[in-house]
Design a protein around this motif. Structure first.
Motif, PDB file in Angstrom:
ATOM      1  N   GLU A   1       3.523  -1.733   6.044  1.00 38.80           N
ATOM      2  CA  GLU A   1       4.517  -0.986   5.566  1.00 38.80           C
ATOM      3  C   GLU A   1       4.517  -0.665   4.023  1.00 38.80           C
ATOM      4  OE1 GLU A   1       7.498   0.340   7.802  1.00 38.80           O
ATOM      5  OE2 GLU A   1       8.074  -1.337   8.664  1.00 38.80           O
ATOM      6  N   ARG A   2       3.993  -1.752   3.505  1.00 34.11           N
ATOM      7  CA  ARG A   2       3.575  -1.560   1.912  1.00 34.11           C
ATOM      8  C   ARG A   2       2.287  -1.029   1.736  1.00 34.11           C
ATOM      9  NH1 ARG A   2       6.523  -6.910   2.729  1.00 34.11           N
ATOM     10  NH2 ARG A   2       8.019  -7.027   1.096  1.00 34.11           N
ATOM     11  N   TYR A   3       1.319  -1.131   2.764  1.00 30.61           N
ATOM     12  CA  TYR A   3       0.137  -0.296   2.389  1.00 30.61           C
ATOM     13  C   TYR A   3       0.276   1.015   2.665  1.00 30.61           C
ATOM     14  CZ  TYR A   3      -5.097  -0.028   2.954  1.00 30.61           C
ATOM     15  OH  TYR A   3      -6.345   0.384   3.101  1.00 30.61           O
ATOM     16  N   MET A   4       1.045   1.557   3.438  1.00 29.47           N
ATOM     17  CA  MET A   4       1.238   2.984   3.646  1.00 29.47           C
ATOM     18  C   MET A   4       2.092   3.461   2.440  1.00 29.47           C
ATOM     19  SD  MET A   4       1.670   3.340   7.450  1.00 29.47           S
ATOM     20  CE  MET A   4       2.742   2.152   7.960  1.00 29.47           C
ATOM     21  N   THR A   5       1.273   3.744   1.428  1.00 31.11           N
ATOM     22  CA  THR A   5       2.308   4.188   0.143  1.00 31.11           C
ATOM     23  C   THR A   5       1.648   5.389  -0.567  1.00 31.11           C
ATOM     24  OG1 THR A   5       2.577   3.532  -2.035  1.00 31.11           O
ATOM     25  CG2 THR A   5       0.459   2.801  -1.223  1.00 31.11           C
ATOM     26  N   PRO A   6       2.308   6.351  -1.296  1.00 31.32           N
ATOM     27  CA  PRO A   6       1.896   7.498  -1.675  1.00 31.32           C
ATOM     28  C   PRO A   6       1.611   7.276  -3.219  1.00 31.32           C
ATOM     29  CG  PRO A   6       4.062   7.545  -1.747  1.00 31.32           C
ATOM     30  CD  PRO A   6       3.801   6.318  -1.127  1.00 31.32           C
ATOM     31  N   SER A   7       1.662   5.842  -3.583  1.00 26.80           N
ATOM     32  CA  SER A   7       1.405   5.519  -5.127  1.00 26.80           C
ATOM     33  C   SER A   7      -0.144   5.370  -5.186  1.00 26.80           C
ATOM     34  CB  SER A   7       2.037   4.261  -5.652  1.00 26.80           C
ATOM     35  OG  SER A   7       3.500   4.197  -4.985  1.00 26.80           O
ATOM     36  N   GLU A   8      -0.543   5.900  -6.184  1.00 27.57           N
ATOM     37  CA  GLU A   8      -1.957   5.875  -6.803  1.00 27.57           C
ATOM     38  C   GLU A   8      -2.502   4.733  -7.373  1.00 27.57           C
ATOM     39  OE1 GLU A   8      -2.887  10.079  -8.004  1.00 27.57           O
ATOM     40  OE2 GLU A   8      -2.629  10.770  -6.048  1.00 27.57           O
ATOM     41  N   ASP A   9      -3.653   4.400  -7.370  1.00 34.36           N
ATOM     42  CA  ASP A   9      -4.415   3.373  -8.451  1.00 34.36           C
ATOM     43  C   ASP A   9      -3.833   2.141  -8.089  1.00 34.36           C
ATOM     44  OD1 ASP A   9      -6.046   5.299  -9.542  1.00 34.36           O
ATOM     45  OD2 ASP A   9      -4.171   6.069 -10.834  1.00 34.36           O
ATOM     46  N   VAL A  10      -3.506   1.523  -6.761  1.00 34.66           N
ATOM     47  CA  VAL A  10      -3.183   0.208  -6.627  1.00 34.66           C
ATOM     48  C   VAL A  10      -4.270  -0.604  -5.762  1.00 34.66           C
ATOM     49  CG1 VAL A  10      -0.574   1.063  -6.662  1.00 34.66           C
ATOM     50  CG2 VAL A  10      -2.083   1.518  -4.367  1.00 34.66           C
ATOM     51  N   LEU A  11      -5.385  -0.401  -6.432  1.00 34.51           N
ATOM     52  CA  LEU A  11      -6.338  -1.035  -5.955  1.00 34.51           C
ATOM     53  C   LEU A  11      -6.238  -2.664  -5.491  1.00 34.51           C
ATOM     54  CD1 LEU A  11      -9.307  -0.814  -4.819  1.00 34.51           C
ATOM     55  CD2 LEU A  11     -10.035  -1.314  -7.245  1.00 34.51           C
ATOM     56  N   LEU A  12      -5.432  -3.151  -6.571  1.00 41.90           N
ATOM     57  CA  LEU A  12      -5.627  -4.914  -6.235  1.00 41.90           C
ATOM     58  C   LEU A  12      -4.584  -5.106  -5.112  1.00 41.90           C
ATOM     59  CD1 LEU A  12      -6.192  -7.489  -7.046  1.00 41.90           C
ATOM     60  CD2 LEU A  12      -4.121  -7.504  -8.826  1.00 41.90           C
ATOM     61  N   THR A  13      -3.297  -4.512  -5.089  1.00 39.86           N
ATOM     62  CA  THR A  13      -2.587  -4.535  -3.894  1.00 39.86           C
ATOM     63  C   THR A  13      -3.325  -4.150  -2.771  1.00 39.86           C
ATOM     64  OG1 THR A  13      -1.202  -2.835  -4.758  1.00 39.86           O
ATOM     65  CG2 THR A  13      -0.392  -5.068  -4.907  1.00 39.86           C
ATOM     66  N   ASP A  14      -3.916  -2.923  -2.685  1.00 43.69           N
ATOM     67  CA  ASP A  14      -4.897  -2.731  -1.550  1.00 43.69           C
ATOM     68  C   ASP A  14      -5.928  -3.735  -0.891  1.00 43.69           C
ATOM     69  OD1 ASP A  14      -3.393  -0.217  -1.301  1.00 43.69           O
ATOM     70  OD2 ASP A  14      -5.019   1.162  -1.985  1.00 43.69           O
ATOM     71  N   GLU A  15      -6.209  -4.141  -1.900  1.00 43.87           N
ATOM     72  CA  GLU A  15      -7.517  -5.389  -1.596  1.00 43.87           C
ATOM     73  C   GLU A  15      -6.699  -6.470  -1.212  1.00 43.87           C
ATOM     74  OE1 GLU A  15     -10.893  -5.126  -1.691  1.00 43.87           O
ATOM     75  OE2 GLU A  15     -11.235  -3.302  -2.750  1.00 43.87           O
ATOM     76  N   LEU A  16      -5.892  -6.997  -1.798  1.00 45.94           N
ATOM     77  CA  LEU A  16      -5.269  -8.277  -1.260  1.00 45.94           C
ATOM     78  C   LEU A  16      -4.479  -7.646   0.122  1.00 45.94           C
ATOM     79  CD1 LEU A  16      -2.970  -9.081  -4.720  1.00 45.94           C
ATOM     80  CD2 LEU A  16      -4.803 -10.488  -3.357  1.00 45.94           C
ATOM     81  N   SER A  17      -3.854  -6.734   0.436  1.00 47.44           N
ATOM     82  CA  SER A  17      -3.573  -6.293   1.578  1.00 47.44           C
ATOM     83  C   SER A  17      -4.430  -6.559   2.810  1.00 47.44           C
ATOM     84  CB  SER A  17      -2.829  -4.960   1.798  1.00 47.44           C
ATOM     85  OG  SER A  17      -1.806  -4.877   0.731  1.00 47.44           O
ATOM     86  N   GLU A  18      -5.401  -5.865   2.563  1.00 48.71           N
ATOM     87  CA  GLU A  18      -6.732  -5.850   3.556  1.00 48.71           C
ATOM     88  C   GLU A  18      -7.293  -7.268   3.659  1.00 48.71           C
ATOM     89  OE1 GLU A  18      -9.051  -3.111   1.185  1.00 48.71           O
ATOM     90  OE2 GLU A  18      -7.540  -1.267   1.764  1.00 48.71           O
ATOM     91  N   ALA A  19      -7.341  -8.053   2.564  1.00 45.22           N
ATOM     92  CA  ALA A  19      -7.762  -9.638   2.840  1.00 45.22           C
ATOM     93  C   ALA A  19      -6.882 -10.269   3.936  1.00 45.22           C
ATOM     94  CB  ALA A  19      -7.674 -10.106   1.431  1.00 45.22           C
ATOM     95  N   LEU A  20      -5.581 -10.064   3.570  1.00 49.13           N
ATOM     96  CA  LEU A  20      -4.487 -10.713   4.503  1.00 49.13           C
ATOM     97  C   LEU A  20      -4.654 -10.279   5.835  1.00 49.13           C
ATOM     98  CD1 LEU A  20      -1.248 -10.589   2.282  1.00 49.13           C
ATOM     99  CD2 LEU A  20      -2.231 -12.628   3.269  1.00 49.13           C
TER     100      LEU A  20
END
Ligand code: NZQ
Ligand code: ZN
Length: 393
Positions: free
Chosen positions: A202-221
């Motif tokens: 629910e945090r990953y499905m975001t319209p915000s751009e340039d959130v690479l670090l949190t995307d990568e952390l989410s994917e690792a989790l």
């Protein structure tokens, strides 16, 4: 990336035998008289409650107890707890259990120091300034993430389930011994896994751009959860896998992977209606709703859903047709949920299509406003419920 503040003040005390340190930690955080809150039977039957109470006795900490908290916790137990706190000048709350027990403790902590009714905060009838009592937790299930979150979710006796958020309810400390989760029934283990995945997604499905670090952390989790989940389902005593899952559930919901983003809590809001109406286990309700939400909105951001499919579910990226990759990712998610024993449609959870109008009304009727990547109104939500209801496999 959006501006953000990140506040995660909880001391996490993780590992074997850590429950025996409850007394020491309570003393550290200035507790004198404690209300120990627990659930139906598991903490008592396993001997955990006795071990925790012994550690309080060792430190000379006075305590009272409140047991019998049910999953999808109800308001009546909160009022009972508030009375005990007020009658006995209790200054600290210690839940021993899962999200339901911890959320009840948070609500008692809020309500005890409030002139008005705590429930008015949850229903947004009032917006009181709160000054909650401090809480510490002993966690027994990897799922809701309440041990590190700013949230508490309570249900009225007539089935209205609502959440309340404030940094002031984040626990002072949380004791997390993965061994304590080894007694969980497989269905509860699996529902917890679905819930923590929802907190990340629910945090990953975001319209915000340039959130690479949190995307990568989410994917690792998410990848960690996918790898460890089958191990704990197969062997409930796999301590190392339990440990990874437990820490993942906390990081999924203390907002580490939500900062700097607009977030989408559609699946949670829709699921709370199912829990309210049918007393469905929260994670199981999410397993039914979440893929339907994804199926409905993925076309609004194909690259993000294709990336999720590729990086988390291992689907090969189809550069010519990323929409296909995105779709395959959603099906892989459903397949995973099924493999750990989660339901996938209304029939699996005894929910009824005829009740959808009741859920829509409770969500706000014509005023419904959900979604982040894609704005969703009443008609959209109705369509999502129908997708979830009628999914066949
Ligand atoms: O009552 P007992 O006997 O302890 O049994 C519980 C309960 O039946 C059992 N259980 C817990 N630990 C166990 C165990 N059984 C054997 N061994 C153990 N070690 O598991 C059942 C479910 O417990 P519950 O506390 O309801 O689980 P969970 O942690 O999944 O919490 C769910 C609640 O949290 C809310 C949900 O809506 C739901 O009401 N949420 C709270 C959040 C928050 N505060 O941040 C966020 C979440 O999104 C969620 O909405
Ligand atoms: Zn949840």
């Amino acid at each position: 990336m959006e501006n953000f503040e990140f506040y995660s003040p909880t001391q996490f005390v993780f590992g074997k035998d850590t429950e025996n340190r409850a007394g020491e930690l309570l003393k550290k955080y200035g507790a004198h008289k404690v209300l120990v809150v627990y659930g139906g039977k598991s903490a008592k039957e396993s001997g955990l409650l006795d071990r925790v109470l012994d550690s309080l006795k060792k430190e000379g900490i006075e305590y009272f107890t409140l047991g019998g908290i049910k999953p999808n916790p109800r308001t009546d137990k909160v009022y009972e707890g508030i009375d005990i706190v007020r009658d006995n000048n209790i200054d600290f709350i210690l839940p021993v259990g899962g999200g339901s027990v911890i959320d009840t403790a948070k609500a008692i902590a809020i309500g005890s120091n409030l002139e008005g009714d705590f429930w008015d905060l949850y229903t947004k009838k009032e917006d009181y300034e709160i000054n909650p009592l401090p809480i510490g937790t002993v966690l027994t299930i990897s799922a809701a993430g309440s041990e590190g979150s700013d949230s508490t979710v309570i249900q009225s006796l007539d089935g209205i389930k609502r959440g309340y958020h404030s940094d002031k309810v984040r626990p002072k400390f949380s004791i997390m011994n993965p061994e304590l989760t080894e007694t969980l029934p497989p269905y509860q283990t699996a529902a917890g896994i679905a819930d923590m995945m929802a907190h990340i997604l629910e945090r990953y499905m975001t319209p915000s751009e340039d959130v690479l670090l949190t995307d990568e952390l989410s994917e690792a989790l998410l990848r960690t959860v996918l790898e460890e989940a089958p191990k704990v389902i197969e062997n409930p005593n796999d301590y190392q896998a339990r440990a990874n899952i437990m820490w993942a559930s906390t990081l999924a919901h203390n907002n580490l992977v939500g900062v700097g983003k607009v977030q989408d809590w559609t699946s949670h809001h829709l699921e709370h209606e199912l829990s309210g109406l049918y007393d469905v286990t929260h994670g199981a309700g999410l397993a039914v709703i979440m893929p339907a939400v994804m199926e409905y909105i993925y076309k609004s951001d194909v690259p993000r859903f294709a990336r999720l499919a590729n990086k988390v579910f291992g689907i090969e990226m189809n550069e010519d047709n990323p929409e296909e990759t995105a779709k395959q990712g959603i099906e892989a998610f459903r397949k995973f949920l099924k493999s750990i024993g989660m339901p996938l449609n209304f029939k699996d959870i005894n929910a009824k299509v005829e009740d959808i109008p009741i859920m829509l009304e409770s969500l706000g009727g014509d005023n419904i406003k959900e979604g982040a990547i894609q704005a969703l109104d009443k008609d959209d939500i109705e369509a999502i419920y129908k997708l979830a209801a009628n999914y066949s496999y």
